[in-house]
Design an enzyme around this catalytic site. Structure first.
Site, PDB file in Angstrom:
ATOM      1  N   ASP A  31      12.588   6.080   8.711  1.00 25.95           N
ATOM      2  CA  ASP A  31      12.409   4.631   8.626  1.00 25.95           C
ATOM      3  C   ASP A  31      11.502   4.217   9.770  1.00 25.95           C
ATOM      4  O   ASP A  31      11.616   4.749  10.875  1.00 25.95           O
ATOM      5  CB  ASP A  31      13.790   3.948   8.753  1.00 25.95           C
ATOM      6  CG  ASP A  31      13.798   2.532   8.204  1.00 25.95           C
ATOM      7  OD1 ASP A  31      12.982   1.710   8.680  1.00 25.95           O
ATOM      8  OD2 ASP A  31      14.619   2.241   7.312  1.00 25.95           O
ATOM      9  N   LEU A  33      11.592   1.237  10.886  1.00 16.72           N
ATOM     10  CA  LEU A  33      12.389   0.154  11.490  1.00 16.72           C
ATOM     11  C   LEU A  33      11.607  -1.155  11.606  1.00 16.72           C
ATOM     12  O   LEU A  33      11.994  -2.032  12.371  1.00 16.72           O
ATOM     13  CB  LEU A  33      12.970   0.575  12.850  1.00 16.72           C
ATOM     14  CG  LEU A  33      13.919   1.782  12.812  1.00 16.72           C
ATOM     15  CD1 LEU A  33      14.482   2.073  14.203  1.00 16.72           C
ATOM     16  CD2 LEU A  33      15.070   1.572  11.824  1.00 16.72           C
ATOM     17  N   ALA A  74      11.760   3.171   1.255  1.00 18.93           N
ATOM     18  CA  ALA A  74      10.894   2.500   2.230  1.00 18.93           C
ATOM     19  C   ALA A  74       9.689   1.878   1.533  1.00 18.93           C
ATOM     20  O   ALA A  74       8.872   2.599   0.956  1.00 18.93           O
ATOM     21  CB  ALA A  74      10.428   3.516   3.267  1.00 18.93           C
ATOM     22  N   TYR A 141       3.086  -6.586  -5.464  1.00 21.78           N
ATOM     23  CA  TYR A 141       4.300  -5.789  -5.234  1.00 21.78           C
ATOM     24  C   TYR A 141       4.650  -4.991  -6.489  1.00 21.78           C
ATOM     25  O   TYR A 141       4.796  -3.770  -6.450  1.00 21.78           O
ATOM     26  CB  TYR A 141       5.458  -6.707  -4.819  1.00 21.78           C
ATOM     27  CG  TYR A 141       6.793  -6.015  -4.851  1.00 21.78           C
ATOM     28  CD1 TYR A 141       7.010  -4.853  -4.112  1.00 21.78           C
ATOM     29  CD2 TYR A 141       7.839  -6.498  -5.645  1.00 21.78           C
ATOM     30  CE1 TYR A 141       8.226  -4.198  -4.155  1.00 21.78           C
ATOM     31  CE2 TYR A 141       9.055  -5.846  -5.689  1.00 21.78           C
ATOM     32  CZ  TYR A 141       9.250  -4.696  -4.938  1.00 21.78           C
ATOM     33  OH  TYR A 141      10.452  -4.044  -4.989  1.00 21.78           O
TER      34      TYR A 141
HETATM   35  N1  UFG Z   1      15.385 -19.230  -5.180  1.00 22.71           N
HETATM   36  C1  UFG Z   1      15.519 -20.561  -4.843  1.00 22.71           C
HETATM   37  N2  UFG Z   1      15.474 -20.889  -3.531  1.00 22.71           N
HETATM   38  C2  UFG Z   1      15.340 -19.953  -2.535  1.00 22.71           C
HETATM   39  C3  UFG Z   1      15.207 -18.601  -2.909  1.00 22.71           C
HETATM   40  C4  UFG Z   1      15.234 -18.281  -4.246  1.00 22.71           C
HETATM   41  O1  UFG Z   1      15.634 -21.439  -5.694  1.00 22.71           O
HETATM   42  O2  UFG Z   1      15.285 -20.335  -1.359  1.00 22.71           O
HETATM   43  C5  UFG Z   1      15.408 -18.870  -6.603  1.00 22.71           C
HETATM   44  C6  UFG Z   1      14.120 -18.226  -7.045  1.00 22.71           C
HETATM   45  O3  UFG Z   1      13.193 -19.181  -7.444  1.00 22.71           O
HETATM   46  C7  UFG Z   1      14.623 -17.337  -8.189  1.00 22.71           C
HETATM   47  C8  UFG Z   1      16.051 -16.977  -7.797  1.00 22.71           C
HETATM   48  O4  UFG Z   1      16.422 -17.934  -6.806  1.00 22.71           O
HETATM   49  O5  UFG Z   1      14.679 -18.080  -9.354  1.00 22.71           O
HETATM   50  C9  UFG Z   1      16.158 -15.599  -7.201  1.00 22.71           C
HETATM   51  O6  UFG Z   1      15.175 -15.464  -6.191  1.00 22.71           O
HETATM   52  P1  UFG Z   1      15.150 -14.246  -5.172  1.00 22.71           P
HETATM   53  O7  UFG Z   1      14.047 -14.524  -4.198  1.00 22.71           O
HETATM   54  O8  UFG Z   1      16.523 -14.019  -4.633  1.00 22.71           O
HETATM   55  O9  UFG Z   1      14.805 -13.010  -6.085  1.00 22.71           O
HETATM   56  P2  UFG Z   1      13.568 -12.775  -7.080  1.00 22.71           P
HETATM   57  O10 UFG Z   1      14.115 -12.900  -8.457  1.00 22.71           O
HETATM   58  O11 UFG Z   1      12.403 -13.605  -6.750  1.00 22.71           O
HETATM   59  O12 UFG Z   1      13.124 -11.300  -6.701  1.00 22.71           O
HETATM   60  C10 UFG Z   1      13.903 -10.167  -6.905  1.00 22.71           C
HETATM   61  C11 UFG Z   1      13.589  -9.123  -5.855  1.00 22.71           C
HETATM   62  C12 UFG Z   1      12.177  -8.674  -5.956  1.00 22.71           C
HETATM   63  C13 UFG Z   1      11.898  -8.193  -7.346  1.00 22.71           C
HETATM   64  C14 UFG Z   1      12.275  -9.241  -8.351  1.00 22.71           C
HETATM   65  C15 UFG Z   1      12.145  -8.667  -9.712  1.00 22.71           C
HETATM   66  O13 UFG Z   1      13.835  -9.653  -4.579  1.00 22.71           O
HETATM   67  O14 UFG Z   1      11.953  -7.613  -5.057  1.00 22.71           O
HETATM   68  O15 UFG Z   1      13.613  -9.649  -8.175  1.00 22.71           O
HETATM   69  O16 UFG Z   1      12.168  -9.673 -10.617  1.00 22.71           O
HETATM   70  F1  UFG Z   1      10.600  -7.914  -7.500  1.00 22.71           F
END
Ligand code: UFG
Length: 326
Positions: A31, A33, A74, A141
């Protein structure tokens, strides 16, 4: 022979290291880190700190340990950051895998499990999403992870590598020892819970999606269920069976449902405000994980959103400032 776990100081990697150790496997962690935590790696697990895009560091790992299998966590993994700094994502995520694969094949090693993502699919054409769905990522990503999967296919075909790509949906929750500690944090569940331990109010990104309550729907999967899938995938590779698998519960929860679960678990009100949509957020992402269930014998057992949120809350109560305050 030890299993190399890259990113073993990170959120999902650290849970998998514990699970491997618990069943008696010998593990080595690599890692840098940058976003992982030394404290997330048990003291009896060897930790080597370095950059996987540096072939010299990778050669050193293989010179020191007889590595037959790699579990590769990672990577840079934030969609929004990848839209601002695409080069960083392609370089780190792709070159890291390439260096590891070349070293693994040169040393006669056989097995590789990649942390992949639902972001490889992009905007879904149908839901739930199965592995036959088109892979048309809408951000660097997801594109970088898809390229890594392509590397695996070619190394499999040309070098006999045994590989599996596990496409996670929304990893969430915690074990008693390990939890989510990202800086910056961008994920819904930890941000919602942080509002109760001194964090800023949550912004809900969009209330105008074509979903029942207007907020985005995601498939949250407990990090321990993900760990179970890695152990099963490793066993399957031992039998020569690999492939790409979705890992999700098959049930979606909206942002407002997650907030309601957090309020129910904590008995407190989560402060939130409405904000604009976040660029690149699809309305609904829910997995069909039938293939992992059928071929790996995977059966996620912590699908209740309250169980997931509660485990994250227990960890946050014990680590309100993450590992730094541990
Ligand atoms: N959300 C909010 N407010 C916030 C953060 C998130 O409303 O402050 C919403 C987002 O719009 C989304 C949901 O909560 O609708 C989930 O959001 P996350 O950021 O927790 O997760 P994501 O769905 O965007 O992303 C996750 C992983 C990514 C991956 C993706 C695949 O973190 O690595 O799923 O769809 F690529």
């Amino acid at each position: 022979m030890p299993i190399l776990v890259t990113g073993g100081g990170g959120y999902i990697g650290s849970v998998v290291v514990d699970a491997l150790s618990a069943r008696g496997e010998s593990v080595v962690v690599a890692d840098d880190l940058a976003r992982g935590h030394r404290e997330a790696v048990a003291p009896d697990v060897p930790l080597r700190i370095g950059d996987l895009t540096d072939p010299g560091f990778v050669r050193q790992l293989f010179a020191e340990f007889s590595i037959d299998a790699i579990l590769h966590f990672a990577a840079w993994s934030q969609v929004g950051e990848s839209m601002r700094e695409p080069g960083k994502y392609f370089r780190n995520n792709y070159v890291g895998v390439l260096n590891l694969l070349e070293a693994l094949v040169a040393s006669g090693g056989r097995s590789f499990i990649l942390s992949s993502t639902a972001a490889t699919y992009g905007e879904p054409t149908s839901c739930p999403i199965d592995e036959a769905s088109p892979t048309l990522p809408t951000n660097p990503y997801g594109a970088s992870k898809l390229q890594c999967e392509q590397l695996l296919r070619w190394f499999g075909e040309l070098h006999g590598l045994r590989w599996t790509a596990l496409r996670y949906f929304n990893a969430a929750g915690a074990t008693a020892e390990r939890g989510e500690d990202h800086e910056p944090e961008t994920h819904l569940i930890p941000l919602a819970l942080r509002t109760l331990v001194g964090g800023s109010p949550l912004t809900v990104f969009g209330l105008d999606y074509p979903t029942p309550d207007g907020t985005c729907i995601r498939d949250y999967i407990h990090v321990s269920d993900l760990a179970d899938a890695h152990l099963l995938a490793l066993d399957a590779l031992g039998r020569g069976e690999g492939g790409a698998y979705n890992l999700g519960n098959g049930t979606g929860f909206s942002v407002l449902e997650v907030i309601a679960a957090a309020e129910s678990v904590t008995g407190r009100t989560i402060p939130w405000q409405a904000g604009p949509r976040r660029a690149g957020d699809p309305a609904r992402l829910v997995a069909s994980s039938g293939l992992a269930r059928e071929r790996l014998g995977w059966s996620p057992s912590r699908g209740d959103i309250r169980v997931i949120v509660e485990s994250a809350w227990r960890w946050m109560e014990r680590h309100p400032r993450g590992y730094r305050g541990a």
